[in-house]
Design a protein around this motif. Structure first.
Motif, PDB file in Angstrom:
ATOM      1  N   ALA A 168       0.848  -1.021  -0.082  1.00 14.33           N
ATOM      2  CA  ALA A 168       0.187   0.222  -0.242  1.00 14.33           C
ATOM      3  C   ALA A 168       0.716   1.299   0.093  1.00 14.33           C
ATOM      4  CB  ALA A 168      -0.902   0.163   1.123  1.00 14.33           C
ATOM      5  N   GLU A 169       0.442   2.256  -1.251  1.00 11.65           N
ATOM      6  CA  GLU A 169       1.085   3.414  -0.652  1.00 11.65           C
ATOM      7  C   GLU A 169       1.331   4.155   0.081  1.00 11.65           C
ATOM      8  OE1 GLU A 169       1.709   5.744  -4.467  1.00 11.65           O
ATOM      9  OE2 GLU A 169       1.958   3.357  -6.014  1.00 11.65           O
ATOM     10  N   THR A 170      -0.274   4.028   0.616  1.00 14.28           N
ATOM     11  CA  THR A 170      -0.769   5.247   1.944  1.00 14.28           C
ATOM     12  C   THR A 170      -1.578   4.369   1.939  1.00 14.28           C
ATOM     13  OG1 THR A 170      -2.974   5.874   0.580  1.00 14.28           O
ATOM     14  CG2 THR A 170      -0.770   7.452   0.087  1.00 14.28           C
ATOM     15  N   ASP A 171      -1.880   4.841   4.242  1.00  8.01           N
ATOM     16  CA  ASP A 171      -2.944   3.768   4.293  1.00  8.01           C
ATOM     17  C   ASP A 171      -3.870   4.448   4.239  1.00  8.01           C
ATOM     18  OD1 ASP A 171      -4.417   2.566   6.882  1.00  8.01           O
ATOM     19  OD2 ASP A 171      -3.096   4.281   9.088  1.00  8.01           O
ATOM     20  N   PRO A 172      -5.116   3.646   4.018  1.00 12.67           N
ATOM     21  CA  PRO A 172      -6.440   3.971   3.435  1.00 12.67           C
ATOM     22  C   PRO A 172      -7.639   4.293   5.166  1.00 12.67           C
ATOM     23  CG  PRO A 172      -6.294   1.495   3.343  1.00 12.67           C
ATOM     24  CD  PRO A 172      -4.712   2.108   3.909  1.00 12.67           C
ATOM     25  N   GLY A 173      -6.624   4.177   5.673  1.00  8.96           N
ATOM     26  CA  GLY A 173      -7.599   4.370   6.725  1.00  8.96           C
ATOM     27  C   GLY A 173      -6.716   5.458   8.742  1.00  8.96           C
ATOM     28  N   THR A 174      -6.181   6.369   6.896  1.00 12.41           N
ATOM     29  CA  THR A 174      -5.440   7.349   7.772  1.00 12.41           C
ATOM     30  C   THR A 174      -6.501   8.497   6.803  1.00 12.41           C
ATOM     31  OG1 THR A 174      -3.336   6.885   8.049  1.00 12.41           O
ATOM     32  CG2 THR A 174      -3.649   9.716   7.462  1.00 12.41           C
ATOM     33  N   LEU A 175      -7.414   9.614   7.483  1.00 13.67           N
ATOM     34  CA  LEU A 175      -8.168   9.948   7.020  1.00 13.67           C
ATOM     35  C   LEU A 175      -8.125  11.845   7.417  1.00 13.67           C
ATOM     36  CD1 LEU A 175     -11.641   8.400   8.313  1.00 13.67           C
ATOM     37  CD2 LEU A 175     -10.277   8.200   5.551  1.00 13.67           C
ATOM     38  N   ALA A 176      -7.744  12.588   6.381  1.00 18.14           N
ATOM     39  CA  ALA A 176      -7.510  13.781   6.529  1.00 18.14           C
ATOM     40  C   ALA A 176      -8.994  14.279   6.234  1.00 18.14           C
ATOM     41  CB  ALA A 176      -7.224  14.416   5.365  1.00 18.14           C
ATOM     42  N   PHE A 177      -9.234  15.548   7.566  1.00 16.34           N
ATOM     43  CA  PHE A 177     -10.433  16.174   8.143  1.00 16.34           C
ATOM     44  C   PHE A 177     -11.415  17.172   6.296  1.00 16.34           C
ATOM     45  CE2 PHE A 177      -8.566  15.453  12.356  1.00 16.34           C
ATOM     46  CZ  PHE A 177      -9.534  15.007  12.589  1.00 16.34           C
ATOM     47  N   ASP A 225     -10.469  16.565   3.155  1.00 13.31           N
ATOM     48  CA  ASP A 225     -10.442  14.893   2.034  1.00 13.31           C
ATOM     49  C   ASP A 225     -11.795  13.785   2.835  1.00 13.31           C
ATOM     50  OD1 ASP A 225      -8.318  14.747   0.880  1.00 13.31           O
ATOM     51  OD2 ASP A 225      -7.463  13.518   2.168  1.00 13.31           O
ATOM     52  N   VAL A 226     -12.317  13.707   3.729  1.00 13.15           N
ATOM     53  CA  VAL A 226     -13.687  13.424   4.724  1.00 13.15           C
ATOM     54  C   VAL A 226     -14.981  14.284   3.624  1.00 13.15           C
ATOM     55  CG1 VAL A 226     -15.117  12.726   7.189  1.00 13.15           C
ATOM     56  CG2 VAL A 226     -12.524  12.194   6.174  1.00 13.15           C
ATOM     57  N   LEU A 227     -14.286  15.736   4.084  1.00 13.07           N
ATOM     58  CA  LEU A 227     -15.790  16.453   3.548  1.00 13.07           C
ATOM     59  C   LEU A 227     -15.455  16.581   1.769  1.00 13.07           C
ATOM     60  CD1 LEU A 227     -14.692  19.284   6.184  1.00 13.07           C
ATOM     61  CD2 LEU A 227     -16.699  17.562   5.939  1.00 13.07           C
ATOM     62  N   ASP A 228     -14.464  16.908   1.292  1.00 11.66           N
ATOM     63  CA  ASP A 228     -14.429  16.689  -0.265  1.00 11.66           C
ATOM     64  C   ASP A 228     -14.648  16.277  -0.558  1.00 11.66           C
ATOM     65  OD1 ASP A 228     -14.081  19.661   1.076  1.00 11.66           O
ATOM     66  OD2 ASP A 228     -12.158  19.628   0.349  1.00 11.66           O
ATOM     67  N   ARG A 229     -14.029  15.080  -0.091  1.00 12.23           N
ATOM     68  CA  ARG A 229     -13.746  13.762  -1.420  1.00 12.23           C
ATOM     69  C   ARG A 229     -14.337  12.700  -0.371  1.00 12.23           C
ATOM     70  NH1 ARG A 229      -8.168  12.878  -1.210  1.00 12.23           N
ATOM     71  NH2 ARG A 229      -9.248  10.745  -2.392  1.00 12.23           N
ATOM     72  N   PRO A 230     -15.851  12.045   0.000  1.00 12.14           N
ATOM     73  CA  PRO A 230     -16.898  11.038   1.339  1.00 12.14           C
ATOM     74  C   PRO A 230     -15.430   9.577   0.327  1.00 12.14           C
ATOM     75  CG  PRO A 230     -18.107  13.052   0.104  1.00 12.14           C
ATOM     76  CD  PRO A 230     -16.714  13.170   0.185  1.00 12.14           C
ATOM     77  N   GLU A 231     -15.290   9.790  -0.904  1.00 11.21           N
ATOM     78  CA  GLU A 231     -15.796   8.606  -0.828  1.00 11.21           C
ATOM     79  C   GLU A 231     -13.926   7.951  -0.072  1.00 11.21           C
ATOM     80  OE1 GLU A 231     -13.316  11.335  -4.077  1.00 11.21           O
ATOM     81  OE2 GLU A 231     -15.221  11.388  -3.447  1.00 11.21           O
ATOM     82  N   CYS A 232     -13.415   8.622   0.180  1.00 16.41           N
ATOM     83  CA  CYS A 232     -11.880   7.714   1.255  1.00 16.41           C
ATOM     84  C   CYS A 232     -12.817   7.390   2.771  1.00 16.41           C
ATOM     85  CB  CYS A 232     -11.145   9.204   1.662  1.00 16.41           C
ATOM     86  SG  CYS A 232     -11.390  10.690   2.392  1.00 16.41           S
ATOM     87  N   LEU A 233     -13.830   7.593   3.207  1.00 17.20           N
ATOM     88  CA  LEU A 233     -14.397   7.443   4.197  1.00 17.20           C
ATOM     89  C   LEU A 233     -15.363   6.213   4.325  1.00 17.20           C
ATOM     90  CD1 LEU A 233     -14.975   7.487   7.314  1.00 17.20           C
ATOM     91  CD2 LEU A 233     -16.886   9.122   6.427  1.00 17.20           C
ATOM     92  N   ASP A 234     -15.605   5.771   2.840  1.00 19.59           N
ATOM     93  CA  ASP A 234     -16.698   4.354   2.235  1.00 19.59           C
ATOM     94  C   ASP A 234     -15.430   3.884   2.106  1.00 19.59           C
ATOM     95  OD1 ASP A 234     -18.595   6.619   2.166  1.00 19.59           O
ATOM     96  OD2 ASP A 234     -18.620   6.723  -0.211  1.00 19.59           O
ATOM     97  N   LEU A 235     -13.997   4.075   1.372  1.00 16.21           N
ATOM     98  CA  LEU A 235     -12.674   2.998   0.763  1.00 16.21           C
ATOM     99  C   LEU A 235     -12.952   3.026   2.718  1.00 16.21           C
ATOM    100  CD1 LEU A 235     -11.412   0.892  -0.370  1.00 16.21           C
ATOM    101  CD2 LEU A 235      -9.817   3.037  -0.424  1.00 16.21           C
ATOM    102  N   ALA A 236     -12.679   3.482   3.403  1.00 15.42           N
ATOM    103  CA  ALA A 236     -12.378   2.930   5.217  1.00 15.42           C
ATOM    104  C   ALA A 236     -13.462   1.645   5.801  1.00 15.42           C
ATOM    105  CB  ALA A 236     -11.823   3.791   5.916  1.00 15.42           C
ATOM    106  N   VAL A 237     -14.934   2.586   5.447  1.00 15.20           N
ATOM    107  CA  VAL A 237     -15.421   1.664   6.497  1.00 15.20           C
ATOM    108  C   VAL A 237     -15.762   0.202   5.180  1.00 15.20           C
ATOM    109  CG1 VAL A 237     -18.197   1.445   6.251  1.00 15.20           C
ATOM    110  CG2 VAL A 237     -16.541   3.255   7.004  1.00 15.20           C
TER     111      VAL A 237
END
Length: 151
Positions: free
Chosen positions: A106-115, A117-129
């Protein structure tokens, strides 16, 4: 891997007087998403950690805020009844496991969520879930089932 776009957006957020409120909005979205997944799976929330206890041990999904206030990381833990780490072939070693551990590389940790990004790109939270639902929770369940029951 550094994301120059994310770095720029963090810089802009740092000078935005609305960012503290937006950060808390993002935090609320993260907590609600994880709560919606973990509570039905038998986890209970205490502060920033959802946990489940069985005779085989305690599994936990913990939200750890970055000390600078830019992001949060999802940390997974499992502790046996004697307080140790699982002696299990699938345990990667160490106390904390990140969502990146579920990928060969993994190039990055999908469980590290920039605040931001959560607001501007909610798909990052969807991926973590999704990773939690499809990979981490079944993995925890296997640890709860495979370890010998507590005497």
């Amino acid at each position: 891997m550094d994301d120059p776009d994310l770095s720029a957006r963090k810089h802009l957020a740092g000078s935005d007087p609305a960012f503290p409120a937006r950060r808390e909005e993002a935090w609320g979205r993260i907590v609600a998403a994880l709560d919606g997944l973990l509570v039905p799976a038998g986890y209970t929330l205490a502060k920033t950690t959802w946990s489940r206890v069985t005779g085989a041990g305690k599994s936990a999904v913990h939200l750890q805020r970055n000390r600078y206030g830019w992001d949060v990381q999802i940390i997974l833990r499992f502790v046996t009844p004697d307080g140790g780490l699982p002696d299990h072939a699938d345990w990667p070693g160490g106390e904390d496991v990140t969502l990146a551990e579920f990928f060969e590389r993994a190039e990055t940790d999908p469980g590290t969520l920039a605040f931001v990004d959560v607001l501007d790109r909610p798909e990052c939270l969807d991926l973590a879930v999704e990773i939690l639902r499809e990979q981490a929770l079944p993995w925890f369940e296997a640890l709860h089932q495979d370890l010998p029951p507590m005497m």
